[in-house]
Design an enzyme around this catalytic site. Structure first.
Site, PDB file in Angstrom:
ATOM      1  N   SER A   1      16.161  99.198  63.819  1.00 35.32           N
ATOM      2  CA  SER A   1      15.739  99.704  65.127  1.00 35.32           C
ATOM      3  C   SER A   1      15.735 101.226  65.141  1.00 35.32           C
ATOM      4  CB  SER A   1      16.625  99.158  66.251  1.00 35.32           C
ATOM      5  OG  SER A   1      15.966  99.231  67.490  1.00 35.32           O
TER       6      SER A   1
ATOM      7  N   SER B   1      13.739  97.745  72.780  1.00 36.31           N
ATOM      8  CA  SER B   1      13.263  97.944  71.411  1.00 36.31           C
ATOM      9  C   SER B   1      12.360  96.846  70.871  1.00 36.31           C
ATOM     10  CB  SER B   1      14.451  98.138  70.461  1.00 36.31           C
ATOM     11  OG  SER B   1      14.926  99.466  70.526  1.00 36.31           O
TER      12      SER B   1
ATOM     13  N   LYS C   1       9.003  97.868  69.490  1.00 34.97           N
ATOM     14  CA  LYS C   1       8.730  98.229  68.093  1.00 34.97           C
ATOM     15  C   LYS C   1       7.877  97.184  67.377  1.00 34.97           C
ATOM     16  CE  LYS C   1      12.863 101.136  67.430  1.00 34.97           C
ATOM     17  NZ  LYS C   1      13.556 101.009  68.708  1.00 34.97           N
TER      18      LYS C   1
END
Length: 472
Positions: free
Chosen positions: A301, A115, A118
């Site tokens: 997230s 993640s 991102k």
């Protein structure tokens, strides 16, 4: 166990550090604090405007003494050998104010980022379409008389709930508001009976993420959905069962709202397409600005939001609104800003795809851009990062037993976690007060991710405690 007083002191310290980071980078800010998302519970605390603090000079430099390469090496080198990491991670550390590389270990190796992907999605979205852009969900007359079309614009925030679970400036578009406005327009025209269609043609390519259908981390990626396609829309910020036809689900909820306000909806909503040429609008609602969505995405997230924002980047750059089109567009944006992409190769905007590859170098350069006073439009890529021990996906880390507690409230970073992968990338102020950008990507271990995560936290904590401008 820490005392109530020590907790209060830590909370105040975190708030001060947050203000310092924000003002050091771009000045006072407003926003929303969100606790843990898909990896844990969610809590939301609205922030207020913060006045710039007065920073006393450190070692004669108001930004802190310039770190030395040897100082960083001395504190990170031994920690990289932790057996929990499986193999030494790919790491990069740079001076966030100058961009000068301070430490690198496999920094050009393209590792699985999870993640932390991102971060790149955030910067790309804040650049194109930009921080003030909002996404509209519209209702227009259909091609056939008596038909109306609910047109999805890709807003991942659209909610069928009343919105009271949200606070601060993050105010999702409400399907009920769209229904009220639509009913008013229909009744003003003397219409009390319609057929409803829904248009999800904005996005192209596969809707199902490469990880497969039925995954609780993400719904099928379509341009119309309510509450991110959650079967139970009241579940926010956790893994949850998803409907497999989010567009149809949103249209059914919209039809029910029309009916409750006196509009007869014939039959079930059907897939359709809005008339070409810009049909006159009956009603519309808009998402929060991209800046607010970026903060939400990073702090909790949010995978659905990441993929939606990626497609907005694609649309802004004239690429197909798909996984592939979005990643092509994101790369175009980042390279246009001067980021070295190198061996990086992304397949999505969320980091769920284990075939994603990012180099630590790409990540720290992206963070440095966001920290640059030349790019105030990117500030939300930093204010959205979780705070160690306090918010988002770092709320439950950096506790007293972690070996990294001294960095609570000091590290601000995006987490990443997949099977055999643990990553962390963000900002930290060292003991001299210098702002550092770092990326730590461990993707070569097996078994329980907890020890690897703890080892990475100790590395970030070591950066926070290092007097890197002197002897380290």
């Amino acid at each position: 166990m820490p005392s109530v007083r020590s907790k209060a002191v830590a909370a105040v310290l975190a708030a001060v550090i947050l203000a310092v980071l924000a003002t050091l980078v771009h000045g006072p800010w407003k926003g929303t604090r969100l606790a843990t998302g898909p990896d844990g519970d969610t809590q939301r605390v609205a922030s207020t405007a913060m006045a710039p603090p007065v920073l006393a000079p450190v070692s004669g430099d108001p930004a802190g003494a310039t770190p030395t390469d040897a100082g960083i090496q001395a504190v990170l080198g031994p920690l990289m050998k932790a057996t929990a990491l499986g193999a030494p991670p790919a790491v990069a550390v740079v001076d966030a104010l100058t961009g000068r590389a301070l430490f690198g270990a496999n920094q050009e190796r393209a590792a699985t980022p999870a993640s932390t992907t991102k971060i790149t999605t955030a910067v790309a979205a804040l650049t194109a379409p930009g921080p003030d852009h909002r996404i509209a969900t519209r209702v227009v007359p259909g091609a056939t008389p008596g038909t109306i079309v609910l047109v999805g614009g890709g807003d991942p925030t659209l909610t069928a709930l009343d919105g009271r679970q949200y606070g601060g400036r993050y105010q999702p578009a409400r399907l009920s508001d769209l229904a009220v406005a639509t009913v008013a327009a229909l009744k003003a025209a003397g219409t009390t009976q319609v057929r409803l269609q829904y248009d999800t043609t904005l996005y192209t390519g596969p809707a199902v993420h490469p990880i497969g259908a039925g995954n609780e981390n993400i719904a099928p990626v379509v341009s119309l959905m309510a509450d991110e396609g959650r079967v139970d829309p009241s579940i926010v910020g956790k893994e949850a069962d998803r409907v497999q036809t989010p567009g149809a689900d949103a249209a059914k909820k919209f039809a029910a709202m029309l009916k409750s306000s006196g509009i007869t909806v014939e039959g079930a909503p059907a897939a359709g397409t809005a008339p070409a040429g810009g049909a006159p609008e009956l009603a519309s609602v808009q998402s929060p600005p991209v800046s607010a969505m970026v903060e939400q995405m990073l702090t909790v997230s949010d995978n659905d939001m990441a993929e939606a924002l990626l497609r907005q980047v694609a649309i802004a750059k004239g690429q197909p609104a798909s996984f592939q089109g979005g990643t092509v567009a994101s790369r175009q944006v980042l390279e246009g800003l001067g980021v070295t992409y190198g061996a990086s190769d992304l397949k999505d905007g969320s980091g769920l795809d284990k075939d994603d590859r990012l180099t630590p170098q790409t990540l720290v350069q992206t963070l440095t851009l966001a920290a640059s006073p030349k790019h105030p439009e990117l500030r939300w890529a930093l204010t959205g990062l979780p705070i160690a021990g306090f918010t988002g996906t770092l709320a439950d880390r950096y506790g007293q037993s972690s070996g990294a507690a001294d960095a609570a409230g000091v590290v601000r970073a995006k987490t990443g976690s997949l099977t055999g992968v643990s990553t962390l990338s963000g900002l930290v102020r060292d003991r001299d007060g210098r702002l550092l950008a770092f990326a730590i990507l461990a993707d070569r271990f097996t078994g329980d991710p907890g020890p690897a995560r703890a080892a990475i936290d100790r590395m970030a904590s070591a950066l926070a405690g290092c007097g890197c401008g002197t002897a380290g």
